[in-house]
Design a protein around this motif. Sequence first.
Motif, mmCIF file in Angstrom:
data_model
loop_
_atom_site.group_PDB
_atom_site.id
_atom_site.type_symbol
_atom_site.label_atom_id
_atom_site.label_comp_id
_atom_site.label_asym_id
_atom_site.label_seq_id
_atom_site.Cartn_x
_atom_site.Cartn_y
_atom_site.Cartn_z
ATOM 1 N N ALA A 109 47.664 -17.462 -32.292
ATOM 2 C CA ALA A 109 48.151 -18.657 -31.611
ATOM 3 C C ALA A 109 47.466 -19.931 -32.087
ATOM 4 O O ALA A 109 48.031 -21.014 -31.994
ATOM 5 C CB ALA A 109 47.959 -18.500 -30.097
ATOM 6 N N ILE A 110 46.270 -19.815 -32.604
ATOM 7 C CA ILE A 110 45.495 -21.043 -32.870
ATOM 8 C C ILE A 110 45.126 -21.259 -34.339
ATOM 9 O O ILE A 110 44.837 -22.387 -34.742
ATOM 10 C CB ILE A 110 44.215 -21.064 -31.982
ATOM 11 N N SER A 111 45.175 -20.212 -35.173
ATOM 12 C CA SER A 111 44.573 -20.324 -36.513
ATOM 13 C C SER A 111 45.526 -20.800 -37.602
ATOM 14 O O SER A 111 46.722 -20.532 -37.554
ATOM 15 C CB SER A 111 44.019 -18.967 -36.931
ATOM 16 N N HIS A 112 44.971 -21.477 -38.589
ATOM 17 C CA HIS A 112 45.695 -21.777 -39.820
ATOM 18 C C HIS A 112 45.429 -20.690 -40.852
ATOM 19 O O HIS A 112 46.311 -20.248 -41.559
ATOM 20 C CB HIS A 112 45.272 -23.134 -40.387
ATOM 21 N N ARG A 113 44.154 -20.308 -40.967
ATOM 22 C CA ARG A 113 43.801 -19.193 -41.849
ATOM 23 C C ARG A 113 43.011 -18.168 -41.036
ATOM 24 O O ARG A 113 42.395 -18.514 -40.023
ATOM 25 C CB ARG A 113 42.985 -19.688 -43.045
ATOM 26 N N VAL A 114 43.017 -16.930 -41.512
ATOM 27 C CA VAL A 114 42.407 -15.847 -40.747
ATOM 28 C C VAL A 114 41.515 -14.996 -41.648
ATOM 29 O O VAL A 114 41.891 -14.638 -42.773
ATOM 30 C CB VAL A 114 43.504 -14.952 -40.108
ATOM 31 N N LEU A 115 40.325 -14.704 -41.130
ATOM 32 C CA LEU A 115 39.353 -13.867 -41.826
ATOM 33 C C LEU A 115 39.243 -12.564 -41.035
ATOM 34 O O LEU A 115 38.946 -12.595 -39.846
ATOM 35 C CB LEU A 115 38.007 -14.603 -41.829
ATOM 36 N N VAL A 116 39.509 -11.447 -41.707
ATOM 37 C CA VAL A 116 39.445 -10.152 -41.027
ATOM 38 C C VAL A 116 38.164 -9.442 -41.456
ATOM 39 O O VAL A 116 37.949 -9.214 -42.652
ATOM 40 C CB VAL A 116 40.671 -9.277 -41.381
ATOM 41 N N MET A 117 37.321 -9.118 -40.490
ATOM 42 C CA MET A 117 36.046 -8.453 -40.806
ATOM 43 C C MET A 117 36.041 -7.021 -40.300
ATOM 44 O O MET A 117 36.648 -6.707 -39.272
ATOM 45 C CB MET A 117 34.892 -9.181 -40.108
ATOM 46 N N TYR A 118 35.339 -6.175 -41.030
ATOM 47 C CA TYR A 118 35.134 -4.798 -40.587
ATOM 48 C C TYR A 118 33.730 -4.379 -41.006
ATOM 49 O O TYR A 118 33.364 -4.521 -42.179
ATOM 50 C CB TYR A 118 36.176 -3.865 -41.224
ATOM 51 N N LEU A 119 32.964 -3.904 -40.079
ATOM 52 C CA LEU A 119 31.603 -3.422 -40.332
ATOM 53 C C LEU A 119 30.788 -4.391 -41.202
ATOM 54 O O LEU A 119 30.181 -4.007 -42.193
ATOM 55 C CB LEU A 119 31.676 -2.032 -40.977
ATOM 56 N N GLY A 120 30.823 -5.637 -40.840
ATOM 57 C CA GLY A 120 29.997 -6.641 -41.502
ATOM 58 C C GLY A 120 30.600 -7.252 -42.748
ATOM 59 O O GLY A 120 30.042 -8.188 -43.311
ATOM 60 N N ARG A 121 31.737 -6.701 -43.215
ATOM 61 C CA ARG A 121 32.307 -7.212 -44.463
ATOM 62 C C ARG A 121 33.686 -7.829 -44.278
ATOM 63 O O ARG A 121 34.410 -7.479 -43.357
ATOM 64 C CB ARG A 121 32.434 -6.076 -45.475
ATOM 65 N N VAL A 122 34.047 -8.710 -45.233
ATOM 66 C CA VAL A 122 35.381 -9.306 -45.230
ATOM 67 C C VAL A 122 36.374 -8.308 -45.820
ATOM 68 O O VAL A 122 36.173 -7.810 -46.917
ATOM 69 C CB VAL A 122 35.419 -10.595 -46.078
ATOM 70 N N MET A 123 37.423 -8.011 -45.070
ATOM 71 C CA MET A 123 38.483 -7.137 -45.579
ATOM 72 C C MET A 123 39.607 -7.973 -46.171
ATOM 73 O O MET A 123 40.154 -7.670 -47.217
ATOM 74 C CB MET A 123 39.048 -6.246 -44.456
ATOM 75 N N GLU A 124 39.982 -9.039 -45.456
ATOM 76 C CA GLU A 124 41.092 -9.876 -45.897
ATOM 77 C C GLU A 124 40.875 -11.295 -45.387
ATOM 78 O O GLU A 124 40.374 -11.484 -44.276
ATOM 79 C CB GLU A 124 42.405 -9.294 -45.344
ATOM 80 N N PHE A 125 41.247 -12.272 -46.213
ATOM 81 C CA PHE A 125 41.142 -13.671 -45.810
ATOM 82 C C PHE A 125 42.352 -14.393 -46.374
ATOM 83 O O PHE A 125 42.591 -14.369 -47.571
ATOM 84 C CB PHE A 125 39.843 -14.284 -46.362
#
Length: 346
Positions: free
Chosen positions: A238-254
């Motif tokens: 609802a609020i973001s322009h870009r999204v950073l997806v994290m899993y177990l301390g790491r970036v999975m997708e941005f």
Amino acid sequence: MTPLSHHTTRESGDEPLLSVEDLTVHFSVARAGRRALPWSPKATVRAVERVSFDVRRGETVGLVGESGCGKSTLARALIGLVPVTGGSVCWRGEETVFGARRDIGQLRRDVQMIFQDPLASLDPRMTIGQIVAEPLKTHRPDMSRAEVRVRVQAMLERVGLNAYHLQRYPHEFSGGQCQRVGIARALIGEPRLVICDEPVSALDVSIQAQIVNLLRDLQRELSLSLLFVAHDLAVVKAISHRVLVMYLGRVMEFGTKESVYGAPLHPYTRALLSAVPTPDPAVERTRGHLLLRGEIPSPLDPPSGCVFRTRCPQAIEACAAEVPAARAWPRRPGKVACIRVDEHPS
Ligand SMILES: Nc1ncnc2c1ncn2[C@@H]1O[C@H](COP(=O)(O)OP(=O)(O)O)[C@@H](O)[C@H]1O
Ligand code: SF4
Ligand SMILES: [Mg+2]
């Protein structure tokens, strides 16, 4: 200039306001089952591992991931609230050196935080007026008391409260109202970036949308940048322009909201979003998690190679060998950390 008209002249260029490279935060803890004595053997909690991303002027970056994946640690490390193990944080092109007062002073003024538990983050002995005025004492010592009063009143009105609330104490307010006070306090000193750590997670679902809409309106009106942390995908969408997806301390997708939600490439993002979106946010919220098998592994002993491999439906032997780099993919903004992305039908 009205008291709330800051940053209305958007600065040109797309250069990042905040730029984070390989940020790493490890905590040293006593090994399980041992008493924490100075000489006891230590284990390392890998809370944040080589995270890179940026936040541009006037945009909202959403940070999502299951509980315990390092979102709060990352958010706090950005402003020096937890010690950084490695990597760099650049603020407006200059590297911030945590511990050096000169650098952190400017950052503390430019970057503010909003926390999850609104009541706990407000001093119970202070009135709402005092709480909201507090940051001006350090950041704007030049302002007279009258100027402060005008500014505080305008800010309270902007977040949906009024002058009547000035003399009240936090315990007299609902959770949603307390969060409005937290927002007013964060914005009063005209920050450029506001880090919101699960700002609506503790609120009733009916109140969440009001607070999210308020933050979104303020972000646009003031050309603010937001880093919006949440475990709830619907709220982040609802609020973001870009999204950073994290899993177990790491970036999975941005990537952009459109790419991450509309055409997710990483198996973890796909699993989170697996449910067909329904108009009922309560259903959408729980369904995405059904496809994820098992528990998130311990950050004390993360899997080798891709940290998601123990729960990934696409995992192959090669996934255990090395950590996949977060890479850009053709015709698509952003980065994905998975060795099998090019095999996905898109
Ligand atoms: N001060 C600390 N000491 C040791 N471990 C911590 C500390 N703070 C957080 N952790 C651990 O780091 C991991 C990430 O936590 P956190 O950043 O709070 O995740 P999230 O906000 O995504 O739920 C968790 O395993 C948590 O237990
Ligand atoms: S690298 Fe392997 S385990 Fe990791 S997300 Fe991709 S396919 Fe799954
Ligand atoms: Mg958290």
